[in-house]
Each structure stands twice: as structure tokens, then as C-alpha cells.
Design an enzyme around this catalytic site. Structure first.
Site, PDB file in Angstrom:
ATOM      1  N   LYS A 279       0.814  -1.220   0.000  1.00 39.53           N
ATOM      2  CA  LYS A 279       0.000   0.000   0.000  1.00 39.53           C
ATOM      3  C   LYS A 279       0.849   1.273   0.000  1.00 39.53           C
ATOM      4  O   LYS A 279       0.433   2.291  -0.550  1.00 39.53           O
ATOM      5  CB  LYS A 279      -0.956   0.003   1.201  1.00 39.53           C
ATOM      6  CG  LYS A 279      -2.068  -1.043   1.089  1.00 39.53           C
ATOM      7  CD  LYS A 279      -3.057  -0.934   2.234  1.00 39.53           C
ATOM      8  CE  LYS A 279      -4.067  -2.065   2.189  1.00 39.53           C
ATOM      9  NZ  LYS A 279      -5.069  -1.970   3.252  1.00 39.53           N
TER      10      LYS A 279
ATOM     11  N   ASP B 143     -10.258   2.368   2.722  1.00 36.95           N
ATOM     12  CA  ASP B 143     -10.414   1.620   3.980  1.00 36.95           C
ATOM     13  C   ASP B 143     -11.212   2.422   5.014  1.00 36.95           C
ATOM     14  O   ASP B 143     -12.123   1.896   5.663  1.00 36.95           O
ATOM     15  CB  ASP B 143      -9.041   1.280   4.571  1.00 36.95           C
ATOM     16  CG  ASP B 143      -8.381   0.098   3.873  1.00 36.95           C
ATOM     17  OD1 ASP B 143      -9.112  -0.713   3.253  1.00 36.95           O
ATOM     18  OD2 ASP B 143      -7.147  -0.021   3.938  1.00 36.95           O
TER      19      ASP B 143
ATOM     20  N   ARG C 255      -0.051   0.727  22.217  1.00 39.28           N
ATOM     21  CA  ARG C 255       0.921   0.078  23.094  1.00 39.28           C
ATOM     22  C   ARG C 255       2.177   0.935  23.192  1.00 39.28           C
ATOM     23  O   ARG C 255       2.671   1.218  24.279  1.00 39.28           O
ATOM     24  CB  ARG C 255       1.235  -1.313  22.510  1.00 39.28           C
ATOM     25  CG  ARG C 255       2.186  -2.131  23.313  1.00 39.28           C
ATOM     26  CD  ARG C 255       2.339  -3.496  22.693  1.00 39.28           C
ATOM     27  NE  ARG C 255       2.902  -3.433  21.331  1.00 39.28           N
ATOM     28  CZ  ARG C 255       3.164  -4.500  20.588  1.00 39.28           C
ATOM     29  NH1 ARG C 255       2.901  -5.702  21.066  1.00 39.28           N
ATOM     30  NH2 ARG C 255       3.680  -4.377  19.383  1.00 39.28           N
TER      31      ARG C 255
ATOM     32  N   MET D  97     -11.404  -4.316  13.483  1.00 45.71           N
ATOM     33  CA  MET D  97     -11.145  -4.260  12.051  1.00 45.71           C
ATOM     34  C   MET D  97     -10.754  -5.619  11.485  1.00 45.71           C
ATOM     35  O   MET D  97     -10.804  -5.834  10.274  1.00 45.71           O
ATOM     36  CB  MET D  97     -10.072  -3.200  11.748  1.00 45.71           C
ATOM     37  CG  MET D  97     -10.651  -1.798  11.848  1.00 45.71           C
ATOM     38  SD  MET D  97      -9.468  -0.457  11.682  1.00 45.71           S
ATOM     39  CE  MET D  97      -8.738  -0.795  10.113  1.00 45.71           C
TER      40      MET D  97
HETATM   41  P1  NAP Z   1       0.699  -2.346  11.540  1.00 43.83           P
HETATM   42  O1  NAP Z   1       0.937  -1.116  10.746  1.00 43.83           O
HETATM   43  O2  NAP Z   1       1.739  -3.402  11.622  1.00 43.83           O
HETATM   44  O3  NAP Z   1       0.360  -1.848  13.045  1.00 43.83           O
HETATM   45  C1  NAP Z   1       0.081  -2.783  14.047  1.00 43.83           C
HETATM   46  C2  NAP Z   1      -0.580  -2.085  15.240  1.00 43.83           C
HETATM   47  O4  NAP Z   1      -0.985  -3.100  16.179  1.00 43.83           O
HETATM   48  C3  NAP Z   1       0.346  -1.144  16.015  1.00 43.83           C
HETATM   49  O5  NAP Z   1      -0.427  -0.108  16.585  1.00 43.83           O
HETATM   50  C4  NAP Z   1       0.920  -2.080  17.101  1.00 43.83           C
HETATM   51  O6  NAP Z   1       1.347  -1.394  18.265  1.00 43.83           O
HETATM   52  C5  NAP Z   1      -0.318  -2.886  17.425  1.00 43.83           C
HETATM   53  N1  NAP Z   1      -0.022  -4.197  18.022  1.00 43.83           N
HETATM   54  C6  NAP Z   1       0.611  -5.242  17.433  1.00 43.83           C
HETATM   55  N2  NAP Z   1       0.656  -6.299  18.282  1.00 43.83           N
HETATM   56  C7  NAP Z   1       0.036  -5.896  19.428  1.00 43.83           C
HETATM   57  C8  NAP Z   1      -0.244  -6.525  20.661  1.00 43.83           C
HETATM   58  N3  NAP Z   1       0.126  -7.800  20.897  1.00 43.83           N
HETATM   59  N4  NAP Z   1      -0.893  -5.819  21.617  1.00 43.83           N
HETATM   60  C9  NAP Z   1      -1.280  -4.547  21.378  1.00 43.83           C
HETATM   61  N5  NAP Z   1      -1.039  -3.886  20.233  1.00 43.83           N
HETATM   62  C10 NAP Z   1      -0.398  -4.562  19.254  1.00 43.83           C
HETATM   63  O7  NAP Z   1      -0.619  -3.115  11.061  1.00 43.83           O
HETATM   64  P2  NAP Z   1      -1.917  -2.451  10.372  1.00 43.83           P
HETATM   65  O8  NAP Z   1      -1.710  -2.381   8.908  1.00 43.83           O
HETATM   66  O9  NAP Z   1      -2.230  -1.209  11.119  1.00 43.83           O
HETATM   67  O10 NAP Z   1      -3.063  -3.562  10.592  1.00 43.83           O
HETATM   68  C11 NAP Z   1      -3.716  -3.763  11.852  1.00 43.83           C
HETATM   69  C12 NAP Z   1      -4.857  -4.749  11.678  1.00 43.83           C
HETATM   70  O11 NAP Z   1      -5.951  -4.175  10.934  1.00 43.83           O
HETATM   71  C13 NAP Z   1      -4.428  -6.008  10.882  1.00 43.83           C
HETATM   72  O12 NAP Z   1      -4.780  -7.146  11.643  1.00 43.83           O
HETATM   73  C14 NAP Z   1      -5.207  -5.907   9.587  1.00 43.83           C
HETATM   74  O13 NAP Z   1      -5.572  -7.193   9.101  1.00 43.83           O
HETATM   75  C15 NAP Z   1      -6.443  -5.093   9.983  1.00 43.83           C
HETATM   76  N6  NAP Z   1      -7.086  -4.402   8.801  1.00 43.83           N
HETATM   77  C16 NAP Z   1      -8.365  -4.721   8.440  1.00 43.83           C
HETATM   78  C17 NAP Z   1      -8.996  -4.093   7.329  1.00 43.83           C
HETATM   79  C18 NAP Z   1     -10.419  -4.470   6.894  1.00 43.83           C
HETATM   80  O14 NAP Z   1     -10.838  -4.164   5.755  1.00 43.83           O
HETATM   81  N7  NAP Z   1     -11.224  -5.100   7.733  1.00 43.83           N
HETATM   82  C19 NAP Z   1      -8.281  -3.105   6.610  1.00 43.83           C
HETATM   83  C20 NAP Z   1      -6.972  -2.771   7.018  1.00 43.83           C
HETATM   84  C21 NAP Z   1      -6.385  -3.441   8.118  1.00 43.83           C
HETATM   85  P3  NAP Z   1       2.877  -0.865  18.413  1.00 43.83           P
HETATM   86  O15 NAP Z   1       2.921   0.449  17.687  1.00 43.83           O
HETATM   87  O16 NAP Z   1       3.059  -0.725  19.888  1.00 43.83           O
HETATM   88  O17 NAP Z   1       3.760  -1.921  17.816  1.00 43.83           O
END
Ligand code: NAP
Length: 284
Positions: A66, A102, A152, A224
Site C-alpha cells: 500500500k 479503507d 501500546r 477491524m
Molecule cells: P501495523 O501497521 O503493523 O500496526 C500494528 C498495530 O498493532 C500497532 O499499533 C501495534 O502497536 C499494534 N499491536 C501489534 N501487536 C500488538 C499486541 N500484541 N498488543 C497490542 N497492540 C499490538 O498493522 P496495520 O496495517 O495497522 O493492521 C492492523 C490490523 O488491521 C491487521 O490485523 C489488519 O488485518 C487489519 N485491517 C483490516 C482491514 C479491513 O478491511 N477489515 C483493513 C486494514 C487493516 P505498536 O505500535 O506498539 O507496535
């Protein structure tokens, strides 16, 4: 010949987008085909250029491309610029147009399918990664009264709040006060009408470590992430007494509908597609 579209990612075999867009096309009578495009991790631009050169009209972009799609687009919507990421590309006569659907997908799922108003709502957004950044501006545009970003790693929440540049946005850690008066003393909202989980904590089958006392104050707790069963976050919210929970399947369908609208100028009806995907996920 039918117009060609695809979802590009790595991996991409699991993507439900081809099924969603085939249903949209059948429903609206649009003549198009929609494929899966596996790009090598170091070959996003080459894969996209080849697809475009062979007559492709547009792409959905998924993990991990992305950010590259954002750089590849020559023109972008304001919401894509705020997200710093593009999930939809359209190839026009005058170049490559990029959008991020999104956030509007989340807003439409909450307001239209789930019937929860966002105007004047106090929202707690958990997470500060790409997903959280992508939904920030559309939530603000929907008229929320307050948007508290909790992460976090607190500094990342603070970065996101700064980026938003909006007085309604506050940042904090997961250790926010459980007591409403203590929250107000800390400069945070007294209550949260909506809690959105945009973390990937669910991958470890865990809910973000916020005080359980926050859940019952919310009208809706929205994850999400989606799956066949309620997520750990939904289970924690329901156990603590939150009135309603939802996973991100509706967001997936709504963001696809926004892409379809951008490409074809027609908005498909999402409810039957959502219901069919939900049944498929449940194994029916
Ligand atoms: P990302 O950029 O890697 O960010 C991950 C986030 O999760 C960060 O805020 C991280 O905190 C936090 N995190 C990770 N492990 C954690 C834990 N064990 N406890 C608490 N916080 C934790 O990932 P992303 O792209 O934002 O995606 C996040 C989720 O959204 C994914 O699972 C994705 O599948 C979902 N999503 C869904 C849709 C949909 O259409 N439904 C669209 C987009 C994304 P830190 O900053 O402290 O590391």
C-alpha cells in the site's frame, strides 16, 4: 472484451476481493473481470506496469504494497494523502489515480449497515499503525466529537495525533484511567461511544490491554479484523458488558464497494454480498 481489474499483493491467494467484485459486477450489470495478481516482494511496480500495459483498468492493493502504491500514484485523494497509503489504483488516460477506501469503508459499515451515528460520538481508536492512520481522517470527517488514539507504544499514538493536526484528537497508552472522573482529570473524554480495534493483537488471539471498565460505556466495539468466530477483542468487550460488537467483514465489503464506485461510477448494494461472505466464513 471485458474491462480487467485485479487485487495485487503478496500473498494474495486468500483474498476475497475477486468474489466480492464478481458479485458487484453481476448485480450492477458491469462487464468486467477481476483477477488475483501475485507480485514478487521486490516487483510491485513491474507487475503493475505489466498489468496496465496489457489493458488493466484498475487495481486493489493489499499487504505489503500500500505504501508503494501511494508512491506510484501520480494523483491522489486527500484521504489517501492523510493515510499515507493507497489501496485503490485507477488507470486514466492522463495517468495513475490513487485512493484509500479503507477508512470510508469503516465509516459506512458503522453508520449504514450497523446504524450507529458517528456525529458527536467520542471514539477510542486502538492502534497507531497503517490501519489506524487510514481511518483517522474519515472518522474526523464523519463529525466525531473526540478521537482518542491509544497505542501500546505511546509515542506512535502521539505521532499520529500530531499528523492529524485536529484539536479533537488526543493520544495515550492502553493504561488510560478506568474511572471516568480520573479520565477527565487527565484531559481525556469521560466516556467512549465507540471503541475501534485497529491493532494486530488479535493475531496472537489477544485483546489490547485496555481497562475492561471501558467496554460497557461504548455503544459499539468494532474490530477491524474478521474471522469465522468473534475475535478476542469482541469476546472481551461482550464479556465486560458492551451492548454490541462487530468484526471487520463489513468494512472489507464497504471498502470494496467504494473502489467499485471509483472505477465504474456505480455504487453496488453491499448487504447481500456481506451476508453471503458471512455464510461462507461460517462454512455454510
Ligand atoms: P501495523 O501497521 O503493523 O500496526 C500494528 C498495530 O498493532 C500497532 O499499533 C501495534 O502497536 C499494534 N499491536 C501489534 N501487536 C500488538 C499486541 N500484541 N498488543 C497490542 N497492540 C499490538 O498493522 P496495520 O496495517 O495497522 O493492521 C492492523 C490490523 O488491521 C491487521 O490485523 C489488519 O488485518 C487489519 N485491517 C483490516 C482491514 C479491513 O478491511 N477489515 C483493513 C486494514 C487493516 P505498536 O505500535 O506498539 O507496535
Amino acid at each position: 472484451m471485458s474491462d480487467r481489474y485485479a487485487v495485487v499483493g503478496n500473498p494474495v491467494a486468500h483474498s476475497r476481493s475477486p468474489s466480492i467484485h464478481a458479485q458487484f459486477a453481476a448485480q450492477t450489470g458491469q462487464d468486467l473481470v477481476y483477477e488475483r495478481l501475485l507480485a514478487p516482494l521486490d516487483g510491485f511496480v513491474a507487475t503493475v506496469e505489466a498489468f496496465r500495459a496489457s489493458g488493466g483498468r484498475g487495481l486493489n492493493v493489499t499487504v505489503p504494497f500500500k505504501l508503494e502504491a501511494f508512491a506510484f500514484a501520480q494523483r491522489r485523494t486527500a484521504r489517501a494523502t492523510m493515510a499515507g497509503a493507497v489501496n485503490t489504483l485507477r488507470f486514466d488516460a492522463d495517468g495513475v489515480f490513487g485512493d484509500n477506501t479503507d477508512g470510508i469503508g469503516l465509516v459506512r459499515d458503522i453508520t449504514v449497515r450497523l446504524g450507529q451515528g458517528l456525529g458527536d460520538a467520542s471514539v477510542l481508536l486502538l492502534g497507531a499503525g497503517g490501519a489506524a492512520r487510514g481511518v483517522l481522517q474519515p472518522l474526523l470527517d464523519a463529525g466525531v466529537r473526540a478521537l482518542t488514539v491509544a497505542n501500546r507504544t505511546v509515542s506512535r499514538a502521539e505521532d499520529l495525533a500530531r499528523l492529524a493536526g485536529d484539536a479533537r484528537v488526543r493520544a495515550c497508552g492502553f493504561d488510560l484511567p478506568a474511572d471516568a472522573q480520573a479520565r477527565v482529570r487527565a484531559g481525556l473524554p469521560e466516556r467512549f461511544d465507540l471503541i475501534v480495534n485497529a491493532t494486530s493483537a488479535g493475531l496472537d488471539d489477544a485483546a489490547p490491554a485496555i481497562p475492561a471498565a471501558l467496554y460497557p460505556t461504548a455503544r459499539l466495539c468494532y474490530d477491524m479484523v474478521y474471522g469465522a468466530r468473534p475475535t478476542a477483542f469482541m469476546t472481551a468487550a461482550a464479556a465486560a458488558g458492551c451492548a454490541a460488537t462487530a468484526d471487520g467483514l463489513g468494512m472489507l465489503v464497504e471498502q470494496a464497494a467504494e473502489s467499485f464506485l471509483l472505477w465504474r461510477g456505480v455504487r453496488p448494494v453491499t448487504e447481500p454480498v456481506y451476508r453471503r461472505l458471512r455464510a461462507e466464513l461460517a462454512g455454510h
